[in-house]
Enzyme design. Sequence first.
Site, PDB file in Angstrom:
ATOM      1  N   SER A  92       0.817  -1.230   0.000  1.00 48.77           N
ATOM      2  CA  SER A  92       0.000   0.000   0.000  1.00 48.77           C
ATOM      3  C   SER A  92       0.838   1.261   0.000  1.00 48.77           C
ATOM      4  O   SER A  92       0.292   2.358   0.066  1.00 48.77           O
ATOM      5  CB  SER A  92      -0.872   0.051   1.256  1.00 48.77           C
ATOM      6  OG  SER A  92      -1.398  -1.187   1.540  1.00 48.77           O
ATOM      7  N   THR A 194      -1.639   2.375   4.295  1.00 47.58           N
ATOM      8  CA  THR A 194      -1.075   3.724   4.260  1.00 47.58           C
ATOM      9  C   THR A 194      -0.363   4.011   5.578  1.00 47.58           C
ATOM     10  O   THR A 194      -0.925   3.736   6.639  1.00 47.58           O
ATOM     11  CB  THR A 194      -2.235   4.730   4.143  1.00 47.58           C
ATOM     12  OG1 THR A 194      -2.808   4.584   2.860  1.00 47.58           O
ATOM     13  CG2 THR A 194      -1.783   6.160   4.347  1.00 47.58           C
ATOM     14  N   THR A 212       1.456   6.887   0.732  1.00 45.10           N
ATOM     15  CA  THR A 212       0.599   5.782   0.299  1.00 45.10           C
ATOM     16  C   THR A 212       0.683   5.590  -1.211  1.00 45.10           C
ATOM     17  O   THR A 212       1.033   6.528  -1.943  1.00 45.10           O
ATOM     18  CB  THR A 212      -0.876   6.073   0.669  1.00 45.10           C
ATOM     19  OG1 THR A 212      -1.672   4.920   0.412  1.00 45.10           O
ATOM     20  CG2 THR A 212      -1.452   7.232  -0.128  1.00 45.10           C
ATOM     21  N   ARG A 222      -6.759   9.106  -9.987  1.00 43.74           N
ATOM     22  CA  ARG A 222      -7.387   9.311  -8.676  1.00 43.74           C
ATOM     23  C   ARG A 222      -6.343   9.681  -7.620  1.00 43.74           C
ATOM     24  O   ARG A 222      -5.270   9.093  -7.539  1.00 43.74           O
ATOM     25  CB  ARG A 222      -8.125   8.028  -8.265  1.00 43.74           C
ATOM     26  CG  ARG A 222      -8.851   8.108  -6.932  1.00 43.74           C
ATOM     27  CD  ARG A 222      -8.012   7.590  -5.792  1.00 43.74           C
ATOM     28  NE  ARG A 222      -8.760   7.548  -4.534  1.00 43.74           N
ATOM     29  CZ  ARG A 222      -8.223   7.311  -3.352  1.00 43.74           C
ATOM     30  NH1 ARG A 222      -6.919   7.099  -3.262  1.00 43.74           N
ATOM     31  NH2 ARG A 222      -8.950   7.279  -2.264  1.00 43.74           N
ATOM     32  N   VAL A 223      -6.694  10.663  -6.816  1.00 39.60           N
ATOM     33  CA  VAL A 223      -5.861  11.058  -5.677  1.00 39.60           C
ATOM     34  C   VAL A 223      -6.737  10.988  -4.433  1.00 39.60           C
ATOM     35  O   VAL A 223      -7.902  11.396  -4.465  1.00 39.60           O
ATOM     36  CB  VAL A 223      -5.316  12.496  -5.878  1.00 39.60           C
ATOM     37  CG1 VAL A 223      -4.662  13.014  -4.617  1.00 39.60           C
ATOM     38  CG2 VAL A 223      -4.338  12.533  -7.050  1.00 39.60           C
ATOM     39  N   GLY A 224      -6.192  10.475  -3.356  1.00 40.99           N
ATOM     40  CA  GLY A 224      -6.976  10.330  -2.124  1.00 40.99           C
ATOM     41  C   GLY A 224      -6.721  11.445  -1.128  1.00 40.99           C
ATOM     42  O   GLY A 224      -6.352  12.567  -1.496  1.00 40.99           O
ATOM     43  N   ASP A 225      -6.935  11.134   0.116  1.00 41.70           N
ATOM     44  CA  ASP A 225      -6.776  12.113   1.192  1.00 41.70           C
ATOM     45  C   ASP A 225      -5.324  12.291   1.629  1.00 41.70           C
ATOM     46  O   ASP A 225      -4.945  13.326   2.175  1.00 41.70           O
ATOM     47  CB  ASP A 225      -7.575  11.666   2.427  1.00 41.70           C
ATOM     48  CG  ASP A 225      -7.065  10.326   2.947  1.00 41.70           C
ATOM     49  OD1 ASP A 225      -6.867   9.398   2.114  1.00 41.70           O
ATOM     50  OD2 ASP A 225      -6.844  10.193   4.159  1.00 41.70           O
ATOM     51  N   THR A 245      -6.260   7.161   7.778  1.00 43.46           N
ATOM     52  CA  THR A 245      -6.099   6.050   6.841  1.00 43.46           C
ATOM     53  C   THR A 245      -7.488   5.542   6.480  1.00 43.46           C
ATOM     54  O   THR A 245      -8.461   5.848   7.159  1.00 43.46           O
ATOM     55  CB  THR A 245      -5.223   4.935   7.458  1.00 43.46           C
ATOM     56  OG1 THR A 245      -5.045   3.886   6.503  1.00 43.46           O
ATOM     57  CG2 THR A 245      -5.832   4.351   8.707  1.00 43.46           C
ATOM     58  N   GLY A 246      -7.553   4.780   5.404  1.00 50.36           N
ATOM     59  CA  GLY A 246      -8.846   4.236   4.989  1.00 50.36           C
ATOM     60  C   GLY A 246      -9.333   4.890   3.711  1.00 50.36           C
ATOM     61  O   GLY A 246      -8.530   5.390   2.916  1.00 50.36           O
ATOM     62  N   GLY A 248     -10.107   7.350   1.411  1.00 50.17           N
ATOM     63  CA  GLY A 248      -9.737   8.758   1.382  1.00 50.17           C
ATOM     64  C   GLY A 248     -10.876   9.696   1.016  1.00 50.17           C
ATOM     65  O   GLY A 248     -10.955  10.817   1.531  1.00 50.17           O
TER      66      GLY A 248
HETATM   67  C1  SD4 Z   1      -6.354   6.702   0.106  1.00 54.45           C
HETATM   68  N1  SD4 Z   1      -6.317   6.870   2.491  1.00 54.45           N
HETATM   69  O1  SD4 Z   1      -5.689   6.823  -0.911  1.00 54.45           O
HETATM   70  C2  SD4 Z   1      -5.662   6.264   1.360  1.00 54.45           C
HETATM   71  C3  SD4 Z   1      -5.623   4.786   1.381  1.00 54.45           C
HETATM   72  C4  SD4 Z   1      -5.489   4.181   2.719  1.00 54.45           C
HETATM   73  O2  SD4 Z   1      -5.716   2.440   4.080  1.00 54.45           O
HETATM   74  O3  SD4 Z   1      -5.261   4.790   3.699  1.00 54.45           O
HETATM   75  N2  SD4 Z   1      -5.690   2.920   2.842  1.00 54.45           N
HETATM   76  O4  SD4 Z   1      -7.566   6.867   0.130  1.00 54.45           O
END
Ligand code: SD4
Length: 335
Positions: A92, A194, A212, A222-225, A245-246, A248
Amino acid sequence: MKRRNFIKNAALTSAGLAIGNSLNNCADSNPKENATISANSTVEVKLPLVIATWDVKNATARAMEVLQSGGNALDAVEQGCMVEEADIKNSSVGKGGLPDRDGNVTLDACIMDKHGNCGSVVYLQNITHAVSVARKVMEDTPHVMLAGEGAKQFAISKGFQEENLLTESSKEAWEEWKIKSEYKPIINIENHDTIGMLAIDKNGDISGACTTSGLAYKMQGRVGDSPIIGSGLFVDNEIGGCVATGLGEEVVKTVGSFLVVELMRQGKSPQQACEEAISRIVNKPNSDYKNFQVGYIAVNKKGETGSYSIHQWFSMTKFQDGNNEQIQSDYYVKS
Ligand code: SD4
């Protein structure tokens, strides 16, 4: 030992250098000594300390090594995150990260220091240490965020090596995924996801970082948090810090890490603040929270820590006073 008991015991048994309530006093003390912040009359917390998302003891150990040898919190979080970025078994983060649905490994990372300076990279390809590129963005450019090809060219100009980040096993996993091409977020995809890390150094200063490869098999682009200051990470050296985490998208919608820090500013403990930030997500009308995970970890200026997630099996690694331990997080969905 449970976290709350540890803090209580620390108050009873602490043999460190008691500094009193003022963190200015702390900064004036001999930084070579282990410091103890007297958070209030009954709680004392030993510094330095490091916390990170998931079970990443090698990463927290590296960060603590940096802190113990006189490094500051910013160096510690960068070096700690680099351990996971280089670990090809962590699918990850960094090298070995799972790709997007078109087979591209794209990295997101950010870093924030005690002055509120920050740097971030999004959609970075072919460079393992995204967190270090984020630090260079913070220190060597007038900007906060660089994306994609521009981020990569900047990294190369700073001496970072280009390499293929798609390992054989990540490629195989992607080939396998392509058979059905079914996209859905997976709760706790593995137990070291992450990596978000927060550290307080011997001077009582806080920094944080997050890195991450984002959600596996995401749409291209795609871009996350994780690289978004305020969502995946926020640090205010007067108050504390938080990383997420999780999923995003859900963190971004509630500007989660900033929210946690602001809740701490209003007087909530790190634990209470993490719980409130999760409740903002799950209590939204029509929230689909049963099908995704979000977890937060936080630390306040007193060195108190907290963590909370929607689902079970999120954890935090905490290194303090010689103990480097994984602590299971409390969570919202109990049945
Ligand atoms: C995301 N928050 O790109 C990250 C991924 C992540 O546990 O944290 N996974 O959304």
